[in-house]
Write an enzyme that holds these catalytic residues in place. Structure first.
Site, PDB file in Angstrom:
ATOM      1  N   LYS A  52     -89.577 -12.674  99.613  1.00 32.35           N
ATOM      2  CA  LYS A  52     -88.400 -12.346 100.342  1.00 32.35           C
ATOM      3  C   LYS A  52     -88.794 -11.851 101.768  1.00 32.35           C
ATOM      4  CE  LYS A  52     -85.328 -11.267  96.527  1.00 32.35           C
ATOM      5  NZ  LYS A  52     -84.409 -10.351  95.978  1.00 32.35           N
ATOM      6  N   ARG A  70     -89.829 -11.470  88.465  1.00 33.32           N
ATOM      7  CA  ARG A  70     -89.210 -12.603  88.858  1.00 33.32           C
ATOM      8  C   ARG A  70     -89.798 -13.523  90.018  1.00 33.32           C
ATOM      9  NH1 ARG A  70     -84.920 -14.739  92.009  1.00 33.32           N
ATOM     10  NH2 ARG A  70     -83.612 -16.316  90.956  1.00 33.32           N
TER      11      ARG A  70
END
Length: 287
Positions: A232, A266
């Protein structure tokens, strides 16, 4: 086998249909995007054969849970119609389930209809990045089918979330907002809840790192915790790189998360995540 009517199990154990998933030790959730516009090019899958190849690679690397998503939730992404989302997700779910009947599969959706039809087709978990805010029928569906629910903290939607980062104290505000929604879910009869702090969703760069530094506080909620920071912007902006070259930074943050009560990471990169867990487990066993 554990039936759906089982009443007594640890808060760190969740029931996935006839399977008991023990989250007292870390698990790896692999990201399977069935979208053409994922922020990370390496997770963009063009057809069912590509997806099945990717799934097999994750299985071989030791994935515990697959998370299938048909709508991009990156900032400013467009919403897909319910029909289009179903047309993306259900064929993939069916194909994976035929080859891997015992694999635990999560569906990343904020729509009750997609959740319900996916559960009927074999999904084990629903992962809702909007926590039921965008579909008031979602919590009812989860309670009806008694599947584990990943409750993620967020505000607004993909178009507005980055304008809603006004917190008095990001750790305490996220804590209480998650606690409030989890209480509502319990009142509706939902038994198995996993919390996700929602890194990158209605949080600015600094707030993401404040949350990471405050992960240990969320142990007080007494729910298993999922952390999703794979490649991210909080990684690649700090390191001045790209999502494609953000694996090393992702591994560092996953290490911090795993040392602070995280039950599920995740990720796009299952092999590296599994290696991280193996090293941390050995370190903690000796310590």
């Amino acid at each position: 086998m554990v039936g759906k009517d089982t009443k007594y199990h640890s808060i760190k154990q969740i029931i996935c249909k006839d399977k008991l998933l023990d989250l007292s030790f870390p698990h790896v959730m692999g990201v399977i995007n069935v979208t053409p516009d994922s922020f990370f090019r390496g997770s963009q899958n063009k057809n069912i054969n590509e997806i099945l190849t990717r799934v097999q690679q994750m299985v071989d690397a030791g994935v515990d849970i697959l998370d299938i998503g048909g709508v991009s939730t990156r900032s400013h992404a467009d919403f897909l119609s319910v029909e289009d989302e179903l047309n993306r997700v259900l064929p993939v779910l069916t194909a994976i389930r035929e080859i891997h009947p015992n694999l635990i599969i999560s569906i990343d959706t904020f729509r009750a209809q997609v959740a319900e039809e996916s559960i009927r087709m074999g999904a084990d978990i629903i992962n809702d990045v909007y926590g039921g805010r965008l579909d008031d029928k979602m919590h009812k569906v989860i309670a009806q089918y008694q599947v584990p629910y990943i409750l993620m903290h967020s505000r607004g939607d993909a178009a507005t979330m980055q304008t809603l980062c006004n917190y008095e104290d990001v750790i305490m505000d996220v804590f209480f907002e998650l606690s409030h929604t989890a209480h509502e879910l319990r009142e509706k009869g939902v038994k198995d809840i996993i919390i996700d702090l929602g890194f990158g969703f209605a949080k600015d760069f600094k707030q993401n790192y404040q949350l990471m530094a405050g992960l240990h506080y969320f142990k007080l909620l007494n729910y298993p915790m999922l952390v999703g920071i794979s490649r991210k912007s909080m990684v690649y902006k700090l390191l001045e790189c790209s999502p494609e070259t953000a694996l090393n930074g992702t591994t560092v943050l996953n290490t911090i998360a795993l040392l602070n009560n995280t039950s599920i990471i995740r990720v796009h990169d299952v092999k590296e995540a599994r290696e991280t867990i193996k090293i941390i487990t050995e370190y903690q066993n000796i310590k």
